[in-house]
Design a protein around this motif. Structure first.
Motif, PDB file in Angstrom:
ATOM      1  N   ASN A 133      55.430  49.398 135.314  1.00  0.00           N
ATOM      2  CA  ASN A 133      55.264  48.500 136.331  1.00  0.00           C
ATOM      3  C   ASN A 133      55.178  48.892 137.828  1.00  0.00           C
ATOM      4  O   ASN A 133      54.232  48.436 138.416  1.00  0.00           O
ATOM      5  CB  ASN A 133      56.549  47.378 136.484  1.00  0.00           C
ATOM      6  N   GLU A 134      55.440  50.102 137.995  1.00  0.00           N
ATOM      7  CA  GLU A 134      55.272  50.699 139.146  1.00  0.00           C
ATOM      8  C   GLU A 134      53.794  51.191 139.240  1.00  0.00           C
ATOM      9  O   GLU A 134      53.222  51.020 140.182  1.00  0.00           O
ATOM     10  CB  GLU A 134      56.097  52.177 139.605  1.00  0.00           C
ATOM     11  N   LEU A 135      53.319  51.820 138.111  1.00  0.00           N
ATOM     12  CA  LEU A 135      51.912  52.160 138.102  1.00  0.00           C
ATOM     13  C   LEU A 135      51.102  50.954 138.305  1.00  0.00           C
ATOM     14  O   LEU A 135      50.180  51.065 138.934  1.00  0.00           O
ATOM     15  CB  LEU A 135      51.622  52.794 136.628  1.00  0.00           C
ATOM     16  N   VAL A 136      51.432  49.807 137.669  1.00  0.00           N
ATOM     17  CA  VAL A 136      50.707  48.481 137.715  1.00  0.00           C
ATOM     18  C   VAL A 136      50.572  48.145 139.360  1.00  0.00           C
ATOM     19  O   VAL A 136      49.604  47.728 139.898  1.00  0.00           O
ATOM     20  CB  VAL A 136      51.075  47.280 137.053  1.00  0.00           C
ATOM     21  N   GLY A 137      51.665  48.166 139.946  1.00  0.00           N
ATOM     22  CA  GLY A 137      51.927  47.882 141.306  1.00  0.00           C
ATOM     23  C   GLY A 137      50.876  48.503 142.392  1.00  0.00           C
ATOM     24  O   GLY A 137      50.278  48.105 143.123  1.00  0.00           O
ATOM     25  N   GLU A 138      50.811  49.919 141.945  1.00  0.00           N
ATOM     26  CA  GLU A 138      49.642  50.799 142.632  1.00  0.00           C
ATOM     27  C   GLU A 138      48.385  50.191 142.395  1.00  0.00           C
ATOM     28  O   GLU A 138      47.470  50.279 143.451  1.00  0.00           O
ATOM     29  CB  GLU A 138      49.917  52.190 142.102  1.00  0.00           C
ATOM     30  N   LEU A 139      48.122  49.894 141.201  1.00  0.00           N
ATOM     31  CA  LEU A 139      46.759  49.368 140.918  1.00  0.00           C
ATOM     32  C   LEU A 139      46.683  48.044 141.813  1.00  0.00           C
ATOM     33  O   LEU A 139      45.286  47.847 142.100  1.00  0.00           O
ATOM     34  CB  LEU A 139      46.611  49.218 139.251  1.00  0.00           C
ATOM     35  N   ILE A 170      46.372  60.108 134.223  1.00  0.00           N
ATOM     36  CA  ILE A 170      45.116  59.952 133.305  1.00  0.00           C
ATOM     37  C   ILE A 170      45.164  58.360 133.094  1.00  0.00           C
ATOM     38  O   ILE A 170      44.076  57.782 132.885  1.00  0.00           O
ATOM     39  CB  ILE A 170      45.204  60.819 132.106  1.00  0.00           C
ATOM     40  N   LEU A 171      46.485  57.986 132.618  1.00  0.00           N
ATOM     41  CA  LEU A 171      46.572  56.414 132.353  1.00  0.00           C
ATOM     42  C   LEU A 171      46.241  55.656 133.328  1.00  0.00           C
ATOM     43  O   LEU A 171      45.386  54.629 133.174  1.00  0.00           O
ATOM     44  CB  LEU A 171      48.100  56.287 131.931  1.00  0.00           C
ATOM     45  N   LYS A 172      46.485  56.008 134.488  1.00  0.00           N
ATOM     46  CA  LYS A 172      46.214  55.378 135.667  1.00  0.00           C
ATOM     47  C   LYS A 172      44.598  55.396 136.131  1.00  0.00           C
ATOM     48  O   LYS A 172      44.017  54.243 136.233  1.00  0.00           O
ATOM     49  CB  LYS A 172      46.917  55.788 136.955  1.00  0.00           C
ATOM     50  N   ALA A 173      44.110  56.347 135.591  1.00  0.00           N
ATOM     51  CA  ALA A 173      42.537  56.701 135.937  1.00  0.00           C
ATOM     52  C   ALA A 173      41.669  55.786 134.919  1.00  0.00           C
ATOM     53  O   ALA A 173      40.881  55.083 135.172  1.00  0.00           O
ATOM     54  CB  ALA A 173      42.144  57.915 135.541  1.00  0.00           C
ATOM     55  N   ILE A 174      42.310  55.592 133.528  1.00  0.00           N
ATOM     56  CA  ILE A 174      41.730  54.688 132.449  1.00  0.00           C
ATOM     57  C   ILE A 174      41.828  53.417 133.169  1.00  0.00           C
ATOM     58  O   ILE A 174      40.802  52.661 133.068  1.00  0.00           O
ATOM     59  CB  ILE A 174      42.544  54.934 131.281  1.00  0.00           C
TER      60      ILE A 174
END
Length: 295
Positions: A133-139, A170-174
């Motif tokens: 969820n934190e990663l999604v928030g950044e996106l 890498i997941l964030k980049a994808i």
């Protein structure tokens, strides 16, 4: 007579010794030749790989900088107009947006560096558990203004307690590239990022209701993704974003599938994720769905 036989025997022995030396010398030369040929082959392969990597990096930069630079150009025009009309609050707000946009470009450059390193054959990505969820928030923050520019809406459907074990960058980049592709080909529509738990394991999907793809484009993507390799060349006349996404996905061992129809939209699915909460001692691995992958 005996002396003559001794001379003959010495001559024969000398000839045999000479032949053995010549044969040994020949084999040494043949071995050296094969080693030299192998070195030339290795150097040629490395040079070809290096040239291909440079081409991919160049095309990636040209491809992925288009959106943020276009957005920055639009912002600059607005700020210039506000400054001309002495609209100071709008100028201040515009400069804040420009600051955010340049920060996003800086983040992208770091991503390119990560991608370039991931393309080397011996690259081993560091993995750890983190909040999805934190990663999604950044996106969401990253795309907030970009989706508005195309009059789109970014919708996220994900449980709050999901922790993923993989390489975060890498997941964030994808996902960033998938959302960016969806936003580019959608106008006045919806881009959705959905996390689903299935009997075969977790699946991430990025869906849009944009322009979609022609059957020929979709076939190229599926063909490339069905056999991903680290040093695959850039396929001309194909959607570059998917080729880069495939490289990242292959690095993490993810599987990907894509569906698209012209005028209807596109859906990309990612399988092979591993869930692991930092509060749980045991890793829960997931079964990977056997699906084809994008380009």
């Amino acid at each position: 007579m005996i002396f003559q036989w001794i001379c003959v025997m010495m001559t024969v022995v000398s000839l045999l010794a000479f032949l053995v030396w010549v044969r040994s010398w020949y084999f040494r030369l043949e071995l050296a030749k094969k080693e030299l040929e192998q070195q030339v082959e290795d150097l040629s392969r490395r040079l070809e790989y290096s040239n291909g990597l440079k081409q991919k990096i160049t095309m990636m930069i040209a491809h992925d900088l288009q959106s943020p630079l276009h957005f920055l150009n639009v912002l600059s025009d607005h700020v210039a107009r506000f400054a001309t009309n002495n609209q100071l609050p709008e100028v201040k707000a515009g400069t804040e947006e420009i600051k955010k946009a340049t920060g996003n470009i800086h983040a992208f450059v770091k991503e390119v560096n990560l991608w370039a390193r991931s393309q080397h054959e011996n690259f081993q990505p560091a993995q750890h558990s983190f909040s999805f969820n934190e990663l999604v928030g950044e996106l969401q923050e990253f795309f907030e203004d970009m989706v508005l520019l195309n009059k789109n809406v970014l919708v996220v459907d994900c449980p709050e307690d999901v922790f993923v074990y993989t390489n975060r960058d890498i997941l964030k980049a994808i996902l960033r590239n998938l959302i960016d592709n969806a936003n580019k080909h959608t106008r006045g529509g919806e881009v959705r990022l959905v996390f689903t738990s299935t009997e075969n394991g977790p699946v991430l999907t990025v869906t849009d209701n944009g322009s979609g793809m022609l059957a020929s484009e979709l076939q190229k993507i599926r063909r490339r993704l069905s056999n991903p390799v680290v040093n695959a060349p850039v396929e001309p006349n194909s959607r570059l974003g998917y080729q880069l996404i495939a490289d990242f996905a292959h690095t993490l061992g993810f599987t990907m599938s894509i569906k698209s129809s012209k005028g209807v939209g596109t859906t990309v699915s990612i399988g092979g994720l591993v869930l692991h909460s930092p509060f749980v001692s045991r890793l829960h691995s997931t079964e990977v769905i056997g699906i084809c992958q994008p380009d």
